[in-house]
Design a protein around this motif. Structure first.
Motif, PDB file in Angstrom:
ATOM      1  N   LYS A  94      27.709 -45.571  -8.079  1.00 15.76           N
ATOM      2  CA  LYS A  94      27.629 -46.583  -9.149  1.00 15.76           C
ATOM      3  C   LYS A  94      28.681 -47.670  -8.936  1.00 15.76           C
ATOM      4  O   LYS A  94      28.409 -48.843  -9.162  1.00 15.76           O
ATOM      5  N   GLY A  95      29.885 -47.261  -8.507  1.00 12.13           N
ATOM      6  CA  GLY A  95      30.927 -48.256  -8.233  1.00 12.13           C
ATOM      7  C   GLY A  95      30.525 -49.199  -7.113  1.00 12.13           C
ATOM      8  O   GLY A  95      30.706 -50.417  -7.222  1.00 12.13           O
ATOM      9  N   VAL A 155      27.985 -49.374   0.098  1.00 13.49           N
ATOM     10  CA  VAL A 155      26.823 -48.932  -0.675  1.00 13.49           C
ATOM     11  C   VAL A 155      26.038 -47.891   0.111  1.00 13.49           C
ATOM     12  O   VAL A 155      25.647 -46.846  -0.428  1.00 13.49           O
ATOM     13  N   ILE A 156      25.820 -48.154   1.390  1.00 15.29           N
ATOM     14  CA  ILE A 156      25.062 -47.216   2.225  1.00 15.29           C
ATOM     15  C   ILE A 156      25.811 -45.887   2.338  1.00 15.29           C
ATOM     16  O   ILE A 156      25.224 -44.815   2.214  1.00 15.29           O
ATOM     17  N   SER A 157      27.115 -45.957   2.547  1.00 15.13           N
ATOM     18  CA  SER A 157      27.923 -44.736   2.650  1.00 15.13           C
ATOM     19  C   SER A 157      27.893 -43.935   1.351  1.00 15.13           C
ATOM     20  O   SER A 157      27.740 -42.706   1.363  1.00 15.13           O
ATOM     21  N   ALA A 158      28.045 -44.625   0.221  1.00 20.60           N
ATOM     22  CA  ALA A 158      28.024 -43.941  -1.083  1.00 20.60           C
ATOM     23  C   ALA A 158      26.656 -43.312  -1.334  1.00 20.60           C
ATOM     24  O   ALA A 158      26.566 -42.196  -1.853  1.00 20.60           O
ATOM     25  N   ARG A 159      25.598 -44.002  -0.943  1.00 23.27           N
ATOM     26  CA  ARG A 159      24.248 -43.453  -1.092  1.00 23.27           C
ATOM     27  C   ARG A 159      24.101 -42.185  -0.263  1.00 23.27           C
ATOM     28  O   ARG A 159      23.568 -41.177  -0.728  1.00 23.27           O
ATOM     29  N   ASN A 160      24.570 -42.231   0.971  1.00 24.08           N
ATOM     30  CA  ASN A 160      24.468 -41.058   1.846  1.00 24.08           C
ATOM     31  C   ASN A 160      25.260 -39.874   1.301  1.00 24.08           C
ATOM     32  O   ASN A 160      24.811 -38.731   1.361  1.00 24.08           O
ATOM     33  N   ILE A 183      35.098 -42.952 -17.354  1.00 29.75           N
ATOM     34  CA  ILE A 183      34.584 -43.939 -18.309  1.00 29.75           C
ATOM     35  C   ILE A 183      33.849 -45.063 -17.579  1.00 29.75           C
ATOM     36  O   ILE A 183      32.787 -45.496 -18.001  1.00 29.75           O
ATOM     37  N   GLN A 184      34.393 -45.552 -16.468  1.00 27.45           N
ATOM     38  CA  GLN A 184      33.734 -46.628 -15.718  1.00 27.45           C
ATOM     39  C   GLN A 184      32.402 -46.172 -15.148  1.00 27.45           C
ATOM     40  O   GLN A 184      31.449 -46.929 -15.077  1.00 27.45           O
ATOM     41  N   ALA A 185      32.348 -44.915 -14.715  1.00 22.72           N
ATOM     42  CA  ALA A 185      31.110 -44.401 -14.120  1.00 22.72           C
ATOM     43  C   ALA A 185      30.019 -44.252 -15.158  1.00 22.72           C
ATOM     44  O   ALA A 185      28.838 -44.233 -14.826  1.00 22.72           O
ATOM     45  N   LYS A 186      30.400 -44.145 -16.439  1.00 21.59           N
ATOM     46  CA  LYS A 186      29.396 -44.000 -17.490  1.00 21.59           C
ATOM     47  C   LYS A 186      28.653 -45.301 -17.742  1.00 21.59           C
ATOM     48  O   LYS A 186      27.567 -45.292 -18.295  1.00 21.59           O
ATOM     49  N   LYS A 187      29.236 -46.412 -17.323  1.00 19.40           N
ATOM     50  CA  LYS A 187      28.586 -47.683 -17.533  1.00 19.40           C
ATOM     51  C   LYS A 187      27.528 -47.888 -16.451  1.00 19.40           C
ATOM     52  O   LYS A 187      27.784 -47.661 -15.271  1.00 19.40           O
TER      53      LYS A 187
END
Length: 198
Positions: free
Chosen positions: A108-109, A72-77, A187-191
């Motif tokens: 989001k994932g 989560v931290i990596s994706a945020r960065n 499609i998954q990211a749209k959720k």
């Protein structure tokens, strides 16, 4: 002065006034696009600011889930870096929008994963701090959605105005080019990530 001379001057004046009108309209629409992008930017920053609070709230409970927290931290960065690069490039471009969309999909994932794991910790779900974060994240996701819709609407108006005749003849001359929509292709990211702790 002859009537022909007066007619030519009148036509030139009309063309100049028309060009000024088209130019002003395109500038107005471009500024609306920039303003609506800044609204997305504010909401994305709000989301990025909430993530460290979320990680801190769950850190004590998820002692065996270190990899998920780090993801989560990596994706945020990565998302913040993509957002910063977009700002540094002077605003949304085809490349910068695609980079941001990819980073946002990864974020989001990761958020979905952490929320799914949080379901396994009843004390965490009952935590008042976690419930406040849930409300803030849900509200922020809604704001991002509304801001993205407003941005895409303004982009559509701006792009359409450039492509309509006779503006299409002069828009590129004045530096107006089509702007990319902020669309999520996956499609998954749209959720929206599930943030329910009830």
């Amino acid at each position: 002065m002859s009537w022909v001379g007066i007619g030519i001057i009148a036509i030139v004046v009309i063309l100049i006034l028309w060009a000024i009108s088209v130019f002003n309209r395109l500038v107005q629409l471009r500024n609306q696009v920039k303003n609506s992008w800044s609204q997305i930017d504010v909401q994305l920053q709000r989301r990025y600011d909430l993530i460290p609070n979320l990680v801190e709230a769950v850190k004590g409970y998820m002692t065996y889930e270190r990899g998920t927290l780090e993801a989560v931290i990596s994706a945020r960065n990565q998302a913040q870096t993509a957002r910063s690069q977009l700002a540094a490039s002077g605003g949304p471009t085809a490349t910068s929008i695609k980079d941001l969309i990819g980073a946002e999909a990864a974020l989001k994932g990761a958020m979905t994963n952490i929320m799914a794991l949080a379901e396994n910790y009843p004390q965490l779900k009952a935590s008042e701090n976690m419930q406040q974060l849930q409300e803030e994240l849900s509200s922020t996701e809604n704001r991002v959605s509304f801001s993205r819709q407003a941005y895409n609407d303004n982009v559509m108006f701006y792009n359409t105005s450039q492509q309509q005749f006779p503006a299409v003849l002069i828009a590129p001359t004045f530096g107006h080019h089509p702007v990319e929509l902020f669309e999520v292709a996956d499609i998954q990211a749209k959720k929206a990530p599930k943030v329910s702790f009830t």
